[in-house]
Enzyme design. Structure first.
Site, PDB file in Angstrom:
ATOM      1  CB  THR A 170      -4.649 -13.124  26.608  1.00 12.86           C
ATOM      2  OG1 THR A 170      -3.398 -12.550  26.909  1.00 12.86           O
ATOM      3  CG2 THR A 170      -4.534 -14.641  26.627  1.00 12.86           C
ATOM      4  CB  THR A 191      -0.944 -14.730  25.929  1.00 12.55           C
ATOM      5  OG1 THR A 191      -0.889 -13.395  26.430  1.00 12.55           O
ATOM      6  CG2 THR A 191      -0.029 -15.599  26.777  1.00 12.55           C
ATOM      7  CB  SER A 218      -2.461  -9.085  24.659  1.00 12.91           C
ATOM      8  OG  SER A 218      -2.716  -7.854  25.241  1.00 12.91           O
ATOM      9  NE  ARG A 249       4.187 -13.682  33.803  1.00 11.28           N
ATOM     10  CZ  ARG A 249       2.986 -13.721  33.240  1.00 11.28           C
ATOM     11  NH1 ARG A 249       2.856 -13.803  31.931  1.00 11.28           N
ATOM     12  NH2 ARG A 249       1.906 -13.676  33.975  1.00 11.28           N
ATOM     13  CB  THR A 251      -7.763 -13.915  29.762  1.00  9.45           C
ATOM     14  OG1 THR A 251      -7.062 -12.700  29.506  1.00  9.45           O
ATOM     15  CG2 THR A 251      -9.223 -13.611  29.920  1.00  9.45           C
ATOM     16  N   GLY A 252      -6.077 -12.812  32.168  1.00 11.87           N
ATOM     17  CA  GLY A 252      -5.828 -11.943  33.319  1.00 11.87           C
ATOM     18  C   GLY A 252      -4.463 -12.255  33.908  1.00 11.87           C
TER      19      GLY A 252
END
Ligand code: SD4
Length: 322
Positions: A182, A200, A80, A210, A233-234
């Site tokens: 991440t 990340t 990641s 993106r 994070t997420g």
């Protein structure tokens, strides 16, 4: 008297004391370590160990977070972040990173390709340009001009994960709830100063171009040396929509504990965004008094705490009970 205690008393007695007074009204926070502290998202113990050695040798919080997250950027097994990160839907590894110091300076890069250490480029942006953020080709050009080398970051493992994904090529940016890496890191150095970093490769198989929350100051990272710092994070889109890390720091400024502030930010996501059962969002925060906490939407978020050479992995509380 310990230097931390002296430092806190000095802060409480001075102008900053006005900022701190309300902090004491919201319950009893977990005991502050009597010295520096390093926190990072997920289970990157090696990153904390490297960061802790840097803290111990007297490095600034800024150096500490850079050294800490670089270990993960260089690790091909972490899929990641940095080298070995999963590519976008077209097979390109594109990286996002940000860094912020105790003076409130910050730097970031996004949509950066072929450079193994985006965090170091972000720091260079902060320290040597009048800008905060460089993107894509411009960020890469800046990196090359500053001595960073271009290299292929797509490992055979990441390439085969991409090829597997291509069999169905469903484009639904659902972040795997159990499996993230991440790294967001926060550190307080021996002088009591704070810094943070976040790096990340973003959502696996994202659209080309993106950019997530990690390089956006206030979303993936925010530090205010008078109050504290936060990282996220997420699902980046969900974090950007609530200015997540800035929100956490502002809630701590108003007197919430680190955990309360992270929880309130998760609740904000739940209240404002549809479909929250399908994605993960997690916050991790450190207050100026050395107390810390995290909170996530789903079960499974953990973070690593170092207040000594051996790091401790903590399970975070979470909002959804099933
Ligand atoms: C992003 N927040 O790009 C990142 C992804 C992440 O663990 O945290 N993955 O949206």
């Amino acid at each position: 008297m310990s230097s931390r205690r002296k430092f806190l008393e000095k802060s409480l007695g001075g102008a900053i004391g006005l900022t701190f007074a309300p902090l004491l009204m919201h319950g009893v926070p977990p005991a502050a370590p009597d010295g520096p502290i390093v926190l990072s998202t997920w289970n990157n113990k090696k990153a904390n160990q490297a960061a802790w050695s840097a803290v111990e040798s007297g490095k600034s919080a800024l150096d500490v977070v850079e050294i800490g997250v670089k270990t993960v950027e260089a690790d091909p097994k972490d899929m990641s972040v940095g080298y070995g990160g999963r590519p976008d839907r077209d097979g390109n590894v594109t990286l996002d990173a940000s860094i912020m110091n105790a003076e409130g300076d910050c730097g970031s890069v996004c949509f950066l390709q072929d450079i193994k250490h985006p965090i170091a480029v972000a720091r260079k942006v902060m320290e040597t340009t009048p800008h905060v953020m460089l993107a894509g080709e411009g960020a890469q050009q800046f990196a090359l001009e500053n001595g960073f080398e271009a290299e292929n970051l797509l490992t055979p493992e990441a390439e085969s994960a991409w090829k597997n994904w291509q069999k169905e090529a469903k484009y639904k940016p659902i972040i795997n709830i159990e499996n993230h890496d991440t790294i967001g890191m926060l550190a307080m150095d021996k002088n009591g100063d704070l810094s943070g970093a976040c790096t990340t490769s973003g959502l696996a198989f994202k659209m080309h171009g993106r950019v997530g929350d990690s390089p956006i100051i206030g979303a993936g990272l925010f530090v205010d040396n008078e109050v504290g710092g936060a990282v996220a994070t997420g699902m980046g889109e969900a974090i950007v929509k609530v200015c997540g890390s800035f929100l956490v720091v502002e809630l701590m400024r108003q007197g919430r504990t680190a955990e309360e502030a992270c929880k309130a930010a998760v609740e904000r996501v739940v209240k404002k965004q549809k479909g929250h059962k399908d994605f993960q969002v997690c916050f991790l925060a450190l207050r100026k008094d050395g107390t810390y906490g995290g909170y996530a939407l789903h079960k499974g978020f953990m973070y690593v705490v170092s207040t000594q050479a051996v790091p401790t992995v903590m399970d975070s509380l979470h909002y959804l009970k099933s």
